[in-house]
Design a protein around this motif. Structure first.
Motif, PDB file in Angstrom:
ATOM      1  N   LEU A   1     -31.201 113.297  25.372  1.00  0.00           N
ATOM      2  CA  LEU A   1     -31.326 115.116  25.310  1.00  0.00           C
ATOM      3  C   LEU A   1     -32.157 115.484  26.135  1.00  0.00           C
ATOM      4  O   LEU A   1     -32.045 117.003  26.140  1.00  0.00           O
ATOM      5  N   LYS A   2     -32.843 115.215  26.460  1.00  0.00           N
ATOM      6  CA  LYS A   2     -33.126 115.529  28.431  1.00  0.00           C
ATOM      7  C   LYS A   2     -32.129 115.888  29.260  1.00  0.00           C
ATOM      8  O   LYS A   2     -32.020 117.149  30.031  1.00  0.00           O
TER       9      LYS A   2
ATOM     10  N   ALA B   1     -29.732 119.116  27.545  1.00  0.00           N
ATOM     11  CA  ALA B   1     -31.343 120.100  27.919  1.00  0.00           C
ATOM     12  C   ALA B   1     -30.438 120.504  29.123  1.00  0.00           C
ATOM     13  O   ALA B   1     -31.069 122.364  28.794  1.00  0.00           O
ATOM     14  N   GLY B   2     -29.937 120.354  30.536  1.00  0.00           N
ATOM     15  CA  GLY B   2     -30.079 121.021  31.472  1.00  0.00           C
ATOM     16  C   GLY B   2     -28.425 120.830  31.758  1.00  0.00           C
ATOM     17  O   GLY B   2     -28.338 121.512  32.709  1.00  0.00           O
TER      18      GLY B   2
END
Length: 315
Positions: A71-72, A75-76
């Motif tokens: 998810l991180k 997100a980018g």
């Protein structure tokens, strides 16, 4: 109204393909997670202590659950941030050199595929049942059944080792690109030949179906020259099927490039991807998948637009 419906349909197709790409990226994280070891272990220097490896594991975020890391990373993605590799480098910076070389290789192979398959398929379709039709159909089936690496080895054997006409390996110049255009010939042909077989059959079948349309029959009865019938009446109607075949070949070319680049020592993402798997470098692997997925999605969207345009022209 029709334009609005077309836009909504294409928007729905694009949304589904983006969702499919997200699922594929999630699978990349899960599969790499399932491999033995992790990036901290795989990139550890000889003699490095367990404490140093543990600290790097925390630095790379490997102490977090795979869902959190995915998810991180996602997100980018909308901002173009592909994250850091297992060796602490920006993934974009790592891909900046080899990716254009792979795009050059795939782009040339795709261009040759389109031109050759339309020419061969049209030649066969304009002479149904002839010797040319039978030879093209049979040879298309044969080359379609051969993997790219088999064709690559055969090309090296014939043109590099026996004839000595072309180099068997690729040397990179100061800019990281192939040092000579001759080094592109064999890798491009190894990629293009199976796709020419696939698309020539699609073109032949699409033109054969279109030849039975009433407007084509009327054009033939009016005495129009065969090339004009082909250009004005057959190819426009067969364009949606041809576009779909080319779009499919784009993904197959990018996938086959990994094996072909390895055989020819080509400075593309193939070797980079192999090293990333060995390093358990999830962000780098996912970055390659994301970029190729975006390119394939764009080509598929272009094929959808062509099909919509052709359907509108028929109405």
């Amino acid at each position: 109204m029709a334009g609005t419906l077309t836009a909504l349909r294409l928007g729905g197709l694009l949304a589904r393909r983006i969702a499919l790409l997200a699922v594929l990226l999630a699978l990349v994280f899960v599969v790499v997670e399932a491999l033995p070891g992790d990036a901290a272990d795989a990139t550890a220097a000889r003699g490095e202590s367990a404490a140093d490896i543990a600290r790097r594991r925390v630095l790379l975020g490997l102490d977090q659950p795979v869902v959190v890391r995915f998810l991180k990373w996602m997100a980018g993605l909308p901002t173009g941030d592909l994250g850091l590799s297992a060796r602490g480098e920006q993934v974009w910076g790592i891909l900046a050199g080899p990716l254009p070389n792979t795009l050059l290789l795939g782009g040339l192979a795709l261009a040759i595929t389109v031109v050759a398959s339309i020419a061969l398929g049209s030649w066969a379709a304009m002479r149904p049942g002839s010797a040319a039709d039978r030879v093209i159909s049979a040879s298309s089936t044969v080359v379609l059944a051969l993997p790219e690496f088999v064709i690559a080895v055969a090309l090296v054997l014939v043109f590099a080792l026996w004839a000595g006409m072309l180099p068997a390996a690729t040397l990179a110049g100061p800019d990281g690109a192939p040092a000579s255009w001759t080094m592109l010939v064999l890798p491009v042909l190894a990629l293009a030949i199976p796709q020419i077989g696939w698309n020539a059959r699609i073109v032949r079948g699409a033109l054969g179906d279109e030849a039975r349309a009433p407007h084509v029959t009327a054009a033939v009865l009016d005495g129009l020259p065969p090339l004009r019938v082909l250009a004005r009446h057959l190819l426009p109607g067969a364009l949606p099927a041809i576009a779909a075949g080319v779009a499919t070949s784009t993904g197959m070319l990018l996938g086959g490039a990994v094996a072909v680049e390895t055989i020819f020592n080509y400075p593309g993402v193939g070797a980079l991807l192999a090293g990333a798997v060995a390093d358990r470098d999830t962000p780098l692997i996912a970055g390659v998948v994301a970029l190729t997925g975006v390119m394939i999605t764009c080509v598929l969207l272009a094929a959808d637009l062509i099909r919509s345009w052709a359907a509108g022209e028929r109405r």
